[in-house]
Design a protein around this motif. Structure first.
Motif, PDB file in Angstrom:
ATOM      1  N   MET A   1       0.811  -1.087  -0.125  1.00  0.00           N
ATOM      2  CA  MET A   1       0.173   0.310   0.009  1.00  0.00           C
ATOM      3  C   MET A   1       1.055   1.130  -0.132  1.00  0.00           C
ATOM      4  O   MET A   1       1.824   1.338   0.618  1.00  0.00           O
ATOM      5  CB  MET A   1      -0.973  -0.041   1.301  1.00  0.00           C
ATOM      6  N   THR A   2       0.592   2.251  -0.731  1.00  0.00           N
ATOM      7  CA  THR A   2       1.158   3.789  -0.629  1.00  0.00           C
ATOM      8  C   THR A   2       0.206   4.751   0.199  1.00  0.00           C
ATOM      9  O   THR A   2      -0.787   4.873  -0.338  1.00  0.00           O
ATOM     10  CB  THR A   2       1.349   4.125  -2.104  1.00  0.00           C
ATOM     11  N   LEU A   3       0.740   5.034   1.096  1.00  0.00           N
ATOM     12  CA  LEU A   3      -0.030   5.732   2.136  1.00  0.00           C
ATOM     13  C   LEU A   3      -0.240   7.226   1.560  1.00  0.00           C
ATOM     14  O   LEU A   3      -1.322   8.021   1.701  1.00  0.00           O
ATOM     15  CB  LEU A   3       0.543   5.797   3.392  1.00  0.00           C
ATOM     16  N   ILE A   4       0.926   7.997   0.917  1.00  0.00           N
ATOM     17  CA  ILE A   4       1.108   9.238   0.497  1.00  0.00           C
ATOM     18  C   ILE A   4       1.381   9.312  -1.113  1.00  0.00           C
ATOM     19  O   ILE A   4       2.304   9.088  -1.185  1.00  0.00           O
ATOM     20  CB  ILE A   4       1.843  10.042   1.507  1.00  0.00           C
ATOM     21  N   LYS A   5       0.472   9.609  -1.784  1.00  0.00           N
ATOM     22  CA  LYS A   5       0.683   9.995  -3.222  1.00  0.00           C
ATOM     23  C   LYS A   5       1.347  11.010  -3.559  1.00  0.00           C
ATOM     24  O   LYS A   5       2.247  11.268  -4.314  1.00  0.00           O
ATOM     25  CB  LYS A   5      -0.655   9.720  -3.750  1.00  0.00           C
ATOM     26  N   ASN A   6       1.027  12.234  -2.812  1.00  0.00           N
ATOM     27  CA  ASN A   6       1.816  13.290  -3.010  1.00  0.00           C
ATOM     28  C   ASN A   6       2.687  13.706  -1.724  1.00  0.00           C
ATOM     29  O   ASN A   6       2.206  14.045  -0.586  1.00  0.00           O
ATOM     30  CB  ASN A   6       0.725  14.437  -3.000  1.00  0.00           C
ATOM     31  N   PRO A   7       4.113  13.724  -1.745  1.00  0.00           N
ATOM     32  CA  PRO A   7       4.829  14.200  -0.642  1.00  0.00           C
ATOM     33  C   PRO A   7       4.884  15.164  -0.114  1.00  0.00           C
ATOM     34  O   PRO A   7       5.589  15.434   1.172  1.00  0.00           O
ATOM     35  CB  PRO A   7       6.181  13.731  -1.128  1.00  0.00           C
ATOM     36  N   ASN A   8       4.034  16.392  -0.858  1.00  0.00           N
ATOM     37  CA  ASN A   8       3.739  17.320  -0.183  1.00  0.00           C
ATOM     38  C   ASN A   8       2.694  17.722   0.988  1.00  0.00           C
ATOM     39  O   ASN A   8       2.504  18.397   1.546  1.00  0.00           O
ATOM     40  CB  ASN A   8       3.444  18.501  -1.199  1.00  0.00           C
ATOM     41  N   ASP A   9       1.984  16.412   1.027  1.00  0.00           N
ATOM     42  CA  ASP A   9       0.624  16.221   1.771  1.00  0.00           C
ATOM     43  C   ASP A   9       1.191  15.950   3.365  1.00  0.00           C
ATOM     44  O   ASP A   9       0.431  15.283   3.781  1.00  0.00           O
ATOM     45  CB  ASP A   9      -0.332  15.374   1.386  1.00  0.00           C
ATOM     46  N   ILE A  10       2.072  16.516   3.704  1.00  0.00           N
ATOM     47  CA  ILE A  10       2.735  16.144   5.234  1.00  0.00           C
ATOM     48  C   ILE A  10       1.691  16.575   6.285  1.00  0.00           C
ATOM     49  O   ILE A  10       1.415  17.569   6.023  1.00  0.00           O
ATOM     50  CB  ILE A  10       4.115  16.668   5.336  1.00  0.00           C
ATOM     51  N   LEU A  41       5.756   6.315  12.842  1.00  0.00           N
ATOM     52  CA  LEU A  41       5.704   4.963  13.075  1.00  0.00           C
ATOM     53  C   LEU A  41       4.791   4.560  14.333  1.00  0.00           C
ATOM     54  O   LEU A  41       3.906   3.674  14.184  1.00  0.00           O
ATOM     55  CB  LEU A  41       7.100   4.184  13.516  1.00  0.00           C
ATOM     56  N   ALA A  42       4.902   5.360  15.455  1.00  0.00           N
ATOM     57  CA  ALA A  42       3.970   4.934  16.572  1.00  0.00           C
ATOM     58  C   ALA A  42       2.668   5.367  16.029  1.00  0.00           C
ATOM     59  O   ALA A  42       1.846   4.590  16.679  1.00  0.00           O
ATOM     60  CB  ALA A  42       4.671   6.120  17.594  1.00  0.00           C
ATOM     61  N   LYS A  43       2.439   6.126  15.523  1.00  0.00           N
ATOM     62  CA  LYS A  43       1.032   6.504  15.150  1.00  0.00           C
ATOM     63  C   LYS A  43       0.468   5.567  14.331  1.00  0.00           C
ATOM     64  O   LYS A  43      -0.559   5.194  14.167  1.00  0.00           O
ATOM     65  CB  LYS A  43       1.080   7.815  14.521  1.00  0.00           C
ATOM     66  N   ALA A  44       1.220   4.951  13.545  1.00  0.00           N
ATOM     67  CA  ALA A  44       0.838   3.598  12.513  1.00  0.00           C
ATOM     68  C   ALA A  44       0.638   2.461  13.381  1.00  0.00           C
ATOM     69  O   ALA A  44       0.169   1.468  12.713  1.00  0.00           O
ATOM     70  CB  ALA A  44       1.717   3.617  11.418  1.00  0.00           C
ATOM     71  N   GLU A 448       7.419   4.594   2.667  1.00  0.00           N
ATOM     72  CA  GLU A 448       7.967   3.443   2.000  1.00  0.00           C
ATOM     73  C   GLU A 448       8.112   2.171   2.788  1.00  0.00           C
ATOM     74  O   GLU A 448       7.815   1.016   2.213  1.00  0.00           O
ATOM     75  CB  GLU A 448       9.640   4.085   1.220  1.00  0.00           C
ATOM     76  N   LEU A 449       8.366   2.460   3.958  1.00  0.00           N
ATOM     77  CA  LEU A 449       8.560   1.185   5.057  1.00  0.00           C
ATOM     78  C   LEU A 449       7.313   0.571   5.167  1.00  0.00           C
ATOM     79  O   LEU A 449       6.989  -0.530   5.044  1.00  0.00           O
ATOM     80  CB  LEU A 449       9.181   1.550   6.267  1.00  0.00           C
ATOM     81  N   LEU A 450       6.154   1.411   5.271  1.00  0.00           N
ATOM     82  CA  LEU A 450       4.831   1.085   5.598  1.00  0.00           C
ATOM     83  C   LEU A 450       4.354   0.243   4.469  1.00  0.00           C
ATOM     84  O   LEU A 450       3.446  -0.467   4.550  1.00  0.00           O
ATOM     85  CB  LEU A 450       3.950   1.811   5.918  1.00  0.00           C
TER      86      LEU A 450
END
Length: 453
Positions: A1-10, A41-44, A448-450
């Motif tokens: 799964m890719t959690l963030i499609k746009n890296p600007n959406d932090i 990571l903790a939030k995940a 990337e890790l997730l």
């Protein structure tokens, strides 16, 4: 799964509890990149342990107590374009604690101070001919609208000389590049300059910077609280001595006088020099070869002065004369409220030098005496009684010494899929090295890790 499609959406993507089964993950390094990584990571849903070698978190954002406030050892500020860091602060409930001010830039040459913030000020910049002033102005304008394509393969020297002209480059651009990168200035890609121009202006016409009430220490404290609230552990004064794999391929973190700690994943945010050494003897020796051994970093010697009065109206002043022992003055009091400086005027004097340079190893007294002489040369009316306190801080690893083609050379974010990940200063480029750049990189690496869980 890719959690963030746009890296600007932090800070806008909800990853809470995304990990179905709790993974045990180590984060090596407690700078802003490490803390943001651990928080995400903790939030995940991961069980996170942060290892920090020093006695304080924050990396270049570490601080010291001065009277009733805490001051940063190295100057910091935010820009309106810092969407990654601002997104994290929004999640932590700190966004309303940021205050913003219009700031300005000054340039000192031959003891003369010039403001360089408007077209009119540039037209008055007498060290350049009238034609060269026009060309420098057009260079900044072109840098804000042109494409970045191909700029990683062209040096700043080539690109700026072509647009501004040789005379303007030698007088204006070269001294500032030398101040940042020393005798390696001629290798720096034009992409570095392009990114800085676009970050500083952030699409706006006027320069604006921000700071958080109570200092960057509040950001560190809020991240620690958020990590620990989700079951994370933070270990100070616990340097990683070795990074290896178990016989069944699980990553292990070795610290002094303890059995190896086994994890499902490890995220390393420390300087790559320490990482290569930690992986040199063991099953990860071949993985270390993915990190270009030719990448080097610039250091800094930084002095903090508290004064009874200020010098200029500018936040940052370039000081390029050869006899001045520092390359820049950051007059933080033009941005910071007096409540954040114990009522004092606060300036930072920085000298970017390599860690092998003799100037990096001078005593504090030698540095402070030389800096005081330099200040008096620039501001002849300065007297000893104007200075209240003086401090010196050093860091050997501030920013990579960039070379053309750096984007192809920078280390990968995944060193060993499903096991070992990297989020360090050497990978932020072409984004400007800053807390915002580190936060954006951390979010990309954890995404990337997730995605590989």
């Amino acid at each position: 799964m890719t959690l963030i499609k746009n890296p600007n959406d932090i800070g806008t993507t909800n990853i809470s509890g995304i990990i179905g089964t709790s993974l045990n993950i180590a984060v090596v390094g407690g700078g802003i990149g490490g803390l943001v990584s651990a928080y995400l990571l903790a939030k995940a849903g991961a069980r996170v342990t942060v290892y920090e070698a020093s006695d304080q978190l924050g990396g270049l954002g570490t601080f010291f107590q001065y009277r009733n406030v805490y001051l940063e050892r190295f100057y910091h500020c935010m820009l309106p374009s810092d969407r990654h860091l601002l997104g994290v602060l929004r999640e932590l409930g700190l966004e309303d604690e940021i205050y913003w001010k219009e700031t300005s830039f000054g340039f000192m040459r031959d003891g003369q101070l010039y403001g360089l913030n408007t077209p009119l000020e540039l037209l008055r910049f007498s060290p350049l001919s009238f034609v060269d002033r026009i060309r420098v102005g057009l260079t900044g304008l072109w840098g804000s609208v042109c494409s970045s394509d191909g700029l990683d393969d062209v040096t700043c020297v080539e690109w700026l000389s072509k647009i501004s002209g040789h005379r303007a480059f030698e007088t204006f651009w070269k001294p500032m590049l030398q101040a940042k990168f020393g005798d390696r200035y001629h290798e720096v890609p034009a992409l570095w300059f392009w990114t800085r121009v676009n970050r500083e202006k952030g699409g706006g016409k006027k320069e604006c910077k921000g700071y958080i009430r109570g200092g960057y220490r509040r950001i560190i404290a809020a991240l620690v609280e958020a990590i620990e609230a989700r079951g994370g552990t933070i270990r100070l004064q616990t340097p990683m001595e070795k990074l290896d794999l178990t016989e069944d391929g699980r990553p292990t973190v070795h610290v002094a006088q303890e059995n190896p700690h086994v994890y499902d994943r490890v995220v390393v945010t420390t300087p790559i020099f320490a990482l290569r050494k930690a992986m040199a003897d063991g099953q990860l020796a071949s993985v270390a070869e993915q990190i270009d051994a030719g990448i080097d970093m610039q250091g800094v010697v930084n002095a903090v002065f508290t004064l009874r009065r200020g010098f200029t109206k500018h936040y940052w002043v370039a000081t390029i004369d050869e006899e001045i022992p520092f390359q820049g003055i950051v007059e933080s009091t033009t941005l910071l409220e007096k409540t954040d400086t114990a009522g004092m005027h606060l300036i930072y004097l920085m000298n970017y030098v390599h860690r092998t340079d003799l100037r990096f190893h001078q005593s504090d007294a030698e540095i402070l005496d030389a800096y005081m002489v330099g200040l008096k040369r620039l501001f002849p009316d300065l007297v000893d009684e104007d200075v209240i306190d003086r401090f010196v801080f050093r860091s050997p690893f501030v920013e990579p010494i960039y070379t053309t083609g750096y984007q192809r050379r920078k280390p990968p974010t995944t060193l060993l899929p499903g096991k070992l990940y990297l989020a360090t200063t050497t990978q932020v480029y072409p984004v400007v090295t800053s807390w915002d750049g580190a936060a954006g990189l951390a979010h990309r690496v954890i995404d990337e890790l997730l995605s590989q869980v």
